[in-house]
Motif scaffolding. Structure first.
Motif, mmCIF file in Angstrom:
data_model
loop_
_atom_site.group_PDB
_atom_site.id
_atom_site.type_symbol
_atom_site.label_atom_id
_atom_site.label_comp_id
_atom_site.label_asym_id
_atom_site.label_seq_id
_atom_site.Cartn_x
_atom_site.Cartn_y
_atom_site.Cartn_z
ATOM 1 N N ASN A 81 -13.064 -8.605 -2.067
ATOM 2 C CA ASN A 81 -12.765 -7.757 -3.236
ATOM 3 C C ASN A 81 -14.034 -7.472 -4.047
ATOM 4 O OD1 ASN A 81 -10.202 -8.264 -2.300
ATOM 5 N ND2 ASN A 81 -9.488 -9.395 -4.104
ATOM 6 N N ASN A 86 -12.258 1.199 -0.878
ATOM 7 C CA ASN A 86 -11.434 0.094 -0.379
ATOM 8 C C ASN A 86 -10.866 0.405 1.012
ATOM 9 O OD1 ASN A 86 -8.166 -0.485 -0.436
ATOM 10 N ND2 ASN A 86 -9.359 -2.306 -0.889
ATOM 11 N N GLY A 127 -8.727 -5.781 -6.738
ATOM 12 C CA GLY A 127 -8.090 -7.092 -6.708
ATOM 13 C C GLY A 127 -8.880 -8.123 -7.479
ATOM 14 N N GLU A 186 0.009 12.352 -1.159
ATOM 15 C CA GLU A 186 0.303 10.938 -1.463
ATOM 16 C C GLU A 186 1.654 10.552 -0.862
ATOM 17 O OE1 GLU A 186 -2.257 9.715 -2.444
ATOM 18 O OE2 GLU A 186 -3.243 10.968 -3.931
ATOM 19 N N SER A 189 2.388 1.796 -3.333
ATOM 20 C CA SER A 189 1.382 2.317 -4.284
ATOM 21 C C SER A 189 1.248 3.826 -4.146
ATOM 22 C CB SER A 189 0.005 1.691 -4.028
ATOM 23 O OG SER A 189 0.081 0.300 -4.099
ATOM 24 N N TYR A 206 2.892 -3.096 -6.369
ATOM 25 C CA TYR A 206 2.173 -1.852 -6.049
ATOM 26 C C TYR A 206 0.933 -1.862 -6.936
ATOM 27 C CZ TYR A 206 4.529 -0.303 -10.313
ATOM 28 O OH TYR A 206 4.994 -0.218 -11.608
ATOM 29 N N SER A 207 -0.006 -0.957 -6.651
ATOM 30 C CA SER A 207 -1.309 -1.066 -7.313
ATOM 31 C C SER A 207 -1.205 -0.997 -8.841
ATOM 32 C CB SER A 207 -2.245 0.033 -6.810
ATOM 33 O OG SER A 207 -3.513 -0.147 -7.399
ATOM 34 N N GLU A 247 0.443 11.728 -11.735
ATOM 35 C CA GLU A 247 -0.111 13.064 -11.484
ATOM 36 C C GLU A 247 0.975 14.131 -11.449
ATOM 37 O OE1 GLU A 247 -3.951 12.768 -8.939
ATOM 38 O OE2 GLU A 247 -2.440 11.459 -8.057
ATOM 39 N N LYS A 306 -9.023 -7.310 6.386
ATOM 40 C CA LYS A 306 -10.007 -6.922 5.382
ATOM 41 C C LYS A 306 -11.394 -7.146 5.984
ATOM 42 C CE LYS A 306 -9.135 -8.217 0.946
ATOM 43 N NZ LYS A 306 -8.503 -8.928 -0.216
ATOM 44 N N HIS A 315 0.846 -1.195 0.000
ATOM 45 C CA HIS A 315 0.000 0.000 0.000
ATOM 46 C C HIS A 315 0.888 1.256 0.000
ATOM 47 C CE1 HIS A 315 -3.934 1.831 1.803
ATOM 48 N NE2 HIS A 315 -3.432 2.581 0.866
ATOM 49 N N ASP A 348 -9.161 7.677 -6.866
ATOM 50 C CA ASP A 348 -9.287 8.017 -5.444
ATOM 51 C C ASP A 348 -10.648 7.575 -4.909
ATOM 52 O OD1 ASP A 348 -6.767 9.584 -4.534
ATOM 53 O OD2 ASP A 348 -7.221 10.340 -6.518
ATOM 54 N N MET A 366 -8.612 -2.328 -9.413
ATOM 55 C CA MET A 366 -7.853 -1.981 -8.191
ATOM 56 C C MET A 366 -8.289 -2.816 -6.983
ATOM 57 S SD MET A 366 -7.783 2.151 -8.217
ATOM 58 C CE MET A 366 -7.036 2.367 -6.613
#
Ligand code: BYC
Length: 334
Positions: A239, A153, A217, A93, A62, A125-126, A70, A235, A59, A147, A215
């Motif tokens: 997903n 998530n 998963g 970020e 990512s 990473y994502s 960006e 979690k 995470h 976002d 994203m």
């Protein structure tokens, strides 16, 4: 001490150790079943530590890699106001990455080791950050969709059983809400602008919608980690549950924007009380997470270059810390 005596003592001490470990496991199980928090000082099963280190560090990676698509637009943002907002978002970020690396470190793996795993291509990473941001509208789509998916998530992760992760997520989610809002605002302005601007917004949504859904998963039946992570209260939803929640949330928002979600199978299902949606391209997902997305190579080259260009900052910080420590020791000694 003769051999039988030594064997006897070893057996007694093994039993005591076993009992201690059993007591620690019982305490951990109790924390989970009461939906309480596990803290760094608490005993935890190795699998729990490993799963969290994997998820939290991925995470963090990512967030750091996610700055790239960006940041690429900061110099080209269409106004001073947009530039300032985008800079603030990209800095946020970086901050998220820092909170998350700190949370991951409390599990026992130092940050430089985690970072090295990313640089060596051993840590994921994502998937979403392996797509390019081609136009200014893509910055809107990233904010609104990426976002937006992140919020969906991550809000449940504020209740993750591991204290440092859950607490980091609270602040991250507050900032993500502002990020989604800025993406929405960019798209709203474009979709209410000239026909060309509206088309640019639609094209961006067409490009990012599918990858944003990925994203969350792989589908539940192909998600090897979900069951155990849910049993440990890391979690809270699967997903597919979160993906469905996201689709349900985005349909009315797309209508309000005056844009279309690129899925001909998207329709309200009265019986389920949810929107049905079309099949996602899981081959594309697998290809992207195994290093073959449009920007994987570029993202990693940039990260490695930034890491080596930043070596002097790490050296300066370490030297400053060393000097401060020596100075403090001198003061205490005096
Ligand atoms: N991309 O068993 P599963 C942000 C991997 S940052 C790549 O379901 P799990 C933002 C997964 O790691 C957003 N890999 O795994 C930043 C596993 O492989 P390993 C990042 C993925 O962990 C800057 C394998 O597939 N968010 O929003 O139970 C600018 C099997 O999956 C992906 C987070 O990191 C993927 N999309 O569930 C703007 C949230 N999906 O590790 C925005 C925290 C799966 O066994 N993480 N894989 O080799 C999570 O919630 C969970 O880790 C996931 C996956 C839902 C992502």
């Amino acid at each position: 001490m003769n051999a039988p005596q030594a064997d006897h003592l070893k057996a007694v001490s093994d039993a005591a150790l076993g009992e201690d470990e059993q007591a620690a496991q019982n305490y951990f199980d109790q924390l989970i079943s009461e939906d309480s928090r596990v803290e760094p000082r608490d005993w935890m099963p190795e699998g729990y530590r490993k799963t969290l280190t994997r998820q939290v560090s991925q995470h963090a990676h990512s967030e750091i890699i996610g700055m790239q698509p960006e940041a690429n637009w900061i110099t080209r943002a269409p106004s001073l106001k947009r530039k300032a907002i985008l800079m603030a978002k990209v800095q946020d970020e970086a901050g998220h990455g820092l909170y998350l690396y700190s949370a991951a470190e409390t599990l026992g793996t130092p940050r430089d080791v985690l970072n090295q795993q990313l640089l060596d291509g051993k840590a994921k990473y994502s998937s979403i950050f392996n797509y390019p941001a081609r136009t200014w509208a893509d910055i809107g789509a990233i904010g609104w969709l990426v976002d937006g998916a992140a919020i969906c998530n991550q809000v449940p992760l504020c209740r993750a059983s591991y204290g440092p992760y859950g607490r980091a997520m609270v602040r991250i989610c507050k900032e993500e809400s502002f990020h989604q809002r800025q993406g929405w605002e960019i798209l709203y302005e474009l979709s209410h602008g000239t026909p060309e601007q509206k088309q640019m917004a639609q094209d961006a949504v067409n490009r990012f919608y599918g990858p944003a859904l990925q994203m969350f998963g792989p589908p539940d039946e192909d998600s090897p980690n979900s069951k155990q992570s849910m049993a440990w209260n890391i979690k809270r939803f699967s997903n597919d549950e979160l993906r469905q929640r996201f689709v349900d949330m985005m349909v009315p928002q797309a209508e309000a924007l005056g844009l279309t979600l690129p899925d001909p199978d998207l329709k309200w299902n009265e019986e389920r009380g949810h929107y049905d949606y079309g099949k996602l391209d899981w081959n594309e997902f697998k290809s992207v997470i195994s290093g073959h997305g449009p920007c994987n190579v570029q993202r990693m080259q940039r990260r490695r270059a930034a890491h080596s260009e930043g070596a002097w900052v790490r050296e300066a910080a370490a030297e400053y810390a060393r000097k401060m420590e020596a100075h403090n020791a001198e003061l205490i000694g005096a």
